[in-house]
Design a protein around this motif. Structure first.
Motif, PDB file in Angstrom:
ATOM      1  N   GLN A  63       0.833  -1.207   0.000  1.00 28.65           N
ATOM      2  CA  GLN A  63       0.000   0.000   0.000  1.00 28.65           C
ATOM      3  C   GLN A  63       0.867   1.255   0.000  1.00 28.65           C
ATOM      4  O   GLN A  63       0.613   2.207  -0.745  1.00 28.65           O
ATOM      5  N   ALA A  64       1.890   1.267   0.829  1.00 32.32           N
ATOM      6  CA  ALA A  64       2.786   2.425   0.886  1.00 32.32           C
ATOM      7  C   ALA A  64       3.493   2.640  -0.439  1.00 32.32           C
ATOM      8  O   ALA A  64       3.637   3.784  -0.911  1.00 32.32           O
ATOM      9  N   ASN A  65       3.942   1.540  -1.064  1.00 31.85           N
ATOM     10  CA  ASN A  65       4.612   1.650  -2.363  1.00 31.85           C
ATOM     11  C   ASN A  65       3.666   2.175  -3.438  1.00 31.85           C
ATOM     12  O   ASN A  65       4.043   3.012  -4.265  1.00 31.85           O
ATOM     13  N   LEU A  66       2.423   1.676  -3.420  1.00 28.04           N
ATOM     14  CA  LEU A  66       1.435   2.149  -4.401  1.00 28.04           C
ATOM     15  C   LEU A  66       1.102   3.617  -4.178  1.00 28.04           C
ATOM     16  O   LEU A  66       0.900   4.368  -5.141  1.00 28.04           O
ATOM     17  N   SER A  67       1.035   4.036  -2.936  1.00 23.96           N
ATOM     18  CA  SER A  67       0.745   5.443  -2.652  1.00 23.96           C
ATOM     19  C   SER A  67       1.826   6.342  -3.241  1.00 23.96           C
ATOM     20  O   SER A  67       1.533   7.368  -3.873  1.00 23.96           O
ATOM     21  N   LEU A  68       3.086   5.953  -3.072  1.00 24.71           N
ATOM     22  CA  LEU A  68       4.186   6.734  -3.639  1.00 24.71           C
ATOM     23  C   LEU A  68       4.138   6.709  -5.164  1.00 24.71           C
ATOM     24  O   LEU A  68       4.355   7.733  -5.822  1.00 24.71           O
ATOM     25  N   GLU A  69       3.837   5.537  -5.719  1.00 25.87           N
ATOM     26  CA  GLU A  69       3.756   5.413  -7.180  1.00 25.87           C
ATOM     27  C   GLU A  69       2.670   6.328  -7.746  1.00 25.87           C
ATOM     28  O   GLU A  69       2.879   7.017  -8.757  1.00 25.87           O
ATOM     29  N   TYR A  70       1.527   6.369  -7.072  1.00 24.34           N
ATOM     30  CA  TYR A  70       0.423   7.165  -7.612  1.00 24.34           C
ATOM     31  C   TYR A  70       0.522   8.637  -7.230  1.00 24.34           C
ATOM     32  O   TYR A  70      -0.073   9.481  -7.906  1.00 24.34           O
ATOM     33  N   ASP A  71       1.291   8.968  -6.202  1.00 22.93           N
ATOM     34  CA  ASP A  71       1.634  10.370  -5.997  1.00 22.93           C
ATOM     35  C   ASP A  71       2.390  10.890  -7.222  1.00 22.93           C
ATOM     36  O   ASP A  71       2.098  11.967  -7.753  1.00 22.93           O
ATOM     37  N   THR A  72       3.357  10.103  -7.661  1.00 15.09           N
ATOM     38  CA  THR A  72       4.158  10.489  -8.831  1.00 15.09           C
ATOM     39  C   THR A  72       3.286  10.572 -10.079  1.00 15.09           C
ATOM     40  O   THR A  72       3.399  11.518 -10.871  1.00 15.09           O
ATOM     41  N   LYS A  73       2.412   9.608 -10.257  1.00 16.60           N
ATOM     42  CA  LYS A  73       1.562   9.579 -11.451  1.00 16.60           C
ATOM     43  C   LYS A  73       0.574  10.751 -11.469  1.00 16.60           C
ATOM     44  O   LYS A  73       0.362  11.371 -12.519  1.00 16.60           O
ATOM     45  N   VAL A  74      -0.002  11.060 -10.323  1.00 17.26           N
ATOM     46  CA  VAL A  74      -0.947  12.194 -10.259  1.00 17.26           C
ATOM     47  C   VAL A  74      -0.254  13.481 -10.672  1.00 17.26           C
ATOM     48  O   VAL A  74      -0.787  14.265 -11.475  1.00 17.26           O
ATOM     49  N   LEU A  75       0.948  13.712 -10.142  1.00 16.19           N
ATOM     50  CA  LEU A  75       1.652  14.957 -10.456  1.00 16.19           C
ATOM     51  C   LEU A  75       2.163  14.982 -11.891  1.00 16.19           C
ATOM     52  O   LEU A  75       2.284  16.054 -12.491  1.00 16.19           O
TER      53      LEU A  75
END
Length: 564
Positions: free
Chosen positions: A392-404
């Motif tokens: 979950q933590a890894n996905l959150s970081l991945e999708y933070d990057t994708k959103v930006l």
């Protein structure tokens, strides 16, 4: 002694606010022979608009025509609301009651009943329900939880509260405890939301002087607008549902409106982002100038602290009979940007040492967003994603990057005054309704776990989507668990970046995103989402509930459903 068998139903809906009624109506009309119950903790329908929550002067932000179910219009001759008139709370309670009776919901309602425990079983769900007659078990094949986001008050704990000696309660109980406020001359109201302004206004109207206390480490005073905005004098409650204007709000499901190329230009290019910033600057400056915050030192304290771009659905409307701002100019409402240090007998003491005389203290301090219902019998993923904390933590970081990457305008976040809170997981549901681990079961849904300015439209559309989902009649849905997880992550992680001054980090928050969200759900169902008569109207004419009149009938006809 013979044991009492549990009640048994095909469907139980918990909650009878907008979303509960919308869900019940869609399912009843598609399954007229099914046994259905609607369980409600209050003694009347309406949720926020239930009878015991209606305090003096309470009105909707919305005006006539924008706060009604699509095929049950709020007729002027029946309800007495005029054009550009904000709808009184008592009228909304009557309207929602009439709606529930018209569509056979009222006869299925069980009032004064609270669901405390939900157990997953092989055949569906067993609910533990408490009412004045005691505790009972209710079995149901399918379950919709529509308890909403304004059910459980968030009441702060203050040092010295036990010695205050005066009425102290949450704004939710303002109506219920009104008798305790009779004769009050000095009242402290805590909070900077619209409900705080409502309580302050009502108390001044009753003859009191109000001290309005707003925490300096909060998101500050609410963005509140007059009923008409922009140089073109658009209604604020409908301009937010203009399709072309929704392009100026970056959104991962925005392309569902069919105008993905325009959105990509506004989101991906420097010129496009400049136009977006310009749009929101014009919107914000128009409201600030109309409210004349800078013309009085006390009123200046209520000037919003952050750009309207970041606010979310907390945006509100001045719907008072007289000027609330004049009450501030006249000294009837005194504004304090301060923390409360402690309470004493009949006093509220601020951190700066000021002592506020108080005959009562009313806290408009928001709502607890977590459910008060306990779930048992679920697998290890429960209501969350089927992944462990590390993933979950890894996905959150991945999708933070994708959103930006997809929405670069969100990278420069506002500087918040609020203290950083321990990170918590937002509500991560498919289409903001279905926990991913339950998707294949087709027997459970949340309705109304979104904060939106398009309540009536979203409530009716979510209700129909849930019915289609339960019946396996969605024409489009995610095919694999990975696809579901990644869509949920994109949609929910976006909220954190889009509305840091709203609810975005904890739950879906919609302003201009409401109509594209409805587009997405209707396309899932296979019903026409563009419902205007011409291309120009499609772009520039605001979507109102009446535009979605007939959606349920189209769905039933398409699927050969015969009902009442």
């Amino acid at each position: 002694m013979i044991a009492t068998l549990p009640e048994a139903y095909d469907l139980v809906v918990v909650g009878s606010g907008w979303f509960g009624l919308g869900a019940a109506r869609a399912y009843i009309q598609s399954h007229p022979d099914h046994k259905i119950a609607v369980i409600e903790s209050n003694d009347s329908v309406g949720g926020t608009w239930s009878e015991k929550r209606l305090y003096p002067g309470l009105k909707s932000n919305n005006m006539l025509g924008s706060y009604e179910f699509p095929d049950f219009p709020m007729k002027k001759e029946v309800y007495g609301v005029q054009e550009l008139g904000h709808i009184p709370g008592a009228v909304l309670n009557r309207y929602l009651t009439d709606f529930s009776k018209h569509y056979g919901i009222y006869e299925r309602l069980q009032f004064n009943s609270t669901v405390g425990l939900v157990e997953s079983t092989e055949s569906g769900w067993t609910l533990t329900v408490t009412s004045p007659s005691g505790e009972r078990k209710v079995q149901t094949e399918k379950l919709i939880l529509a308890t909403g986001l304004t059910s459980t008050p968030n009441l702060p704990s203050y040092k010295g509260a036990e010695s205050f000696g005066k009425p102290l309660f949450h704004a939710k109980d303002f109506c219920r405890r009104a008798d305790e406020l009779k004769g009050a001359k000095n009242v402290v109201v805590v909070g900077g939301a619209k409900s705080a302004y409502d309580v302050a206004y009502a108390m001044v109207e009753s003859g009191a002087t109000v001290d309005l206390v707003i925490k300096p480490d909060s998101n500050g005073p609410v963005w509140i607008a007059p009923r008409k905005v922009t140089p073109l004098e658009h209604r604020i409650d409908t301009i937010l549902n203009v399709r072309a204007l929704s392009w100026f709000s970056p959104c991962p499901w925005g392309h569902e409106d069919g105008f993905g190329r325009v959105r990509k230009f506004l989101e991906k290019t420097s010129l496009g982002r400049m136009l977006v910033r310009g749009f929101w600057k014009v919107m914000g400056n128009d409201v600030l100038q109309r409210n004349q915050y800078d013309n009085h030192p006390e009123l200046q304290k209520l000037k919003p602290w952050h750009s309207v771009f970041w606010i979310g659905s907390g945006l509100s409307i001045l719907n008072y009979n007289t000027s609330f701002f004049d009450m501030i100019r006249d000294g009837k409402v005194r504004v304090h940007i301060e923390n409360i240090d402690h309470l004493a007998l009949g006093k509220v003491v601020l951190e700066n040492g000021d002592e506020l005389i108080a005959d009562a203290m009313i806290c408009s301090t928001g709502w607890k967003k977590e459910s008060t219902i306990t779930f048992v019998g679920l697998d290890k993923t429960g209501l969350g994603l089927p992944i462990d904390e590390k993933e979950q933590a890894n996905l959150s970081l991945e999708y933070d990057t994708k959103v930006l990457k997809d929405f670069p305008i969100l990278e420069k976040q506002p500087t918040l005054r609020s203290k950083p809170k321990k990170a918590s997981e937002p509500l991560r549901y498919y289409r903001f309704m279905i926990p991913s681990g339950m998707l294949a079961k087709r027997n459970f849904a949340f309705a109304g776990m979104i904060s939106t300015v398009s309540t009536a439209i979203c409530a009716s559309t979510q209700g129909l989507w849930i019915t289609a989902y339960f019946d396996g009649r969605l024409e489009r849905e995610a095919k694999t668990q990975d696809e579901v997880t990644r869509e949920i992550m994109m949609h929910t992680q976006w909220g954190k970046w889009r509305y840091p001054c709203g609810y975005g980090a904890s739950l879906p928050d919609f302003v201009f995103e409401g109509i594209p969200y409805v587009d997405m759900l209707l396309r899932d169902i296979g019903v026409r989402n563009k419902r205007k008569g011409s291309f120009i109207k499609e772009l520039l004419s605001p979507y109102c509930p009446k535009d979605y009149n007939g959606v349920l009938d189209e769905y039933r006809t398409k699927n050969g459903i015969v009902g009442k």
